[in-house]
Scaffold this active site. Sequence first.
Site, short mmCIF file in Angstrom:
data_model
loop_
_atom_site.label_atom_id
_atom_site.label_comp_id
_atom_site.label_asym_id
_atom_site.label_seq_id
_atom_site.Cartn_x
_atom_site.Cartn_y
_atom_site.Cartn_z
N TYR A 1 0.26 -4.59 -2.09
CA TYR A 1 0.78 -3.87 -1.37
C TYR A 1 -0.10 -2.54 -0.84
O TYR A 1 -0.12 -1.97 0.09
CB TYR A 1 2.31 -3.32 -0.93
CG TYR A 1 2.93 -2.35 0.21
CD1 TYR A 1 3.04 -2.80 2.02
CD2 TYR A 1 2.48 -1.27 -0.18
CE1 TYR A 1 3.25 -2.15 2.16
CE2 TYR A 1 3.40 -0.17 1.13
CZ TYR A 1 3.27 -0.58 2.51
OH TYR A 1 3.77 0.32 2.89
N GLU B 1 2.13 6.69 -0.01
CA GLU B 1 3.30 5.08 0.30
C GLU B 1 3.63 5.00 -1.13
O GLU B 1 4.84 4.24 -1.20
CB GLU B 1 1.47 4.07 0.18
CG GLU B 1 1.14 4.14 1.72
CD GLU B 1 2.21 4.01 2.70
OE1 GLU B 1 2.28 3.04 2.09
OE2 GLU B 1 2.07 3.89 3.46
N ASP C 1 5.32 -5.32 3.69
CA ASP C 1 6.33 -5.20 2.73
C ASP C 1 7.79 -5.69 3.95
O ASP C 1 7.37 -6.43 4.35
CB ASP C 1 6.93 -3.19 2.73
CG ASP C 1 6.57 -2.93 4.20
OD1 ASP C 1 6.75 -3.28 5.80
OD2 ASP C 1 6.00 -1.51 4.78
#
Length: 338
Positions: free
Chosen positions: A109, A26, A127
């Site tokens: 996030y 990520e 996102d």
Amino acid sequence: MAWFRACQRDLPWRRTRDPYAIWISEIMLQQTQVKTVIPYWERWMRELPTIRTLAEAKPERVLKLWEGLGYYSRARNLQAAATQIVNTHDGEFPRRYEDILNLPGIGRYTAGAVASIAFGQPTPLVDGNVARVLCRVLGLRGDPKSKETSAALWETAGGLVQAAHANEACSELNQGLMELGATICLPRGPLCAHCPVQSRCYAYQNNCVAELPEVAARPQTTARIFRAAIISSGEKILLRQRPPDVVNARFWELPNLEVTVSESASETLYKLARVKMEIAKPVCVIKHTITRYRIQTEVYETNSGTSISGGNFFTRRELHDIPIVSFHRKALQKIGLV
Ligand code: SF4
């Protein structure tokens, strides 16, 4: 969710539930394309396979593994977070959302992504891809980065992932939204004919796909010019280390200076390392963009020059092992030094 199960891309970090592996992916995927990330992620997981190995690695090695991905504070934060996990969670990635959010370099996030994908928790994420999908499907107006629209997006994503929780499908819901934005609901030319939510999509049904999301105009780019010198002494090349607390901190780079259009190359090279222009030859011009800056670096080569503050001469072999600012490595590659 059914579409995601059937159509998702086979990506290496999707074959694991290891929160460490998912976290690394990520962070790497922020601002970077999937095809670029895959080899970086595979190499990282081979060389630093656990949180402890990351916490104990030399910072230079971590930077080296990150070299070329840019935004190097992300790599430093990864190591700081790994150290925090070792010190306060006995090396186990925390499961509580608040604990994840407390780690350096992790915002909501990333916390939402790791908690939902690794642990199946109903934590939302938004996102750029998710924002685009939701704005179009729901007909949400306003810049997704504005306070009001962003709040509406997070609230909607929260409601959706809560609903998915009943079916233990938080991971599929969140990844499905991201995948839809990455592969079908593209910024320009979305593939609506192949979209699983076409019949429920406000933008498609109302013929206003191109209008959404209402992204604010980007700030204008600014041109900047640098000159850099490849200075060799015998077999060795002079590099200098960037100071801490600047962009690309502690990376090595060619001696360089930002210049005005009116400054001549001979003036710059002399200022840099007392290099006389007669014995320097232009090698290449490297162009790249960082945030809103379009940077052009003219590179010169010479075998004469004095060392400089923070400088060190490296053999070719050593150049392979140290982290070097990626566009300066490109210049070294152009003349076959690395
Ligand atoms: Fe995006 Fe088109 Fe699907 Fe709507 S129908 S979500 S605009 S791809």
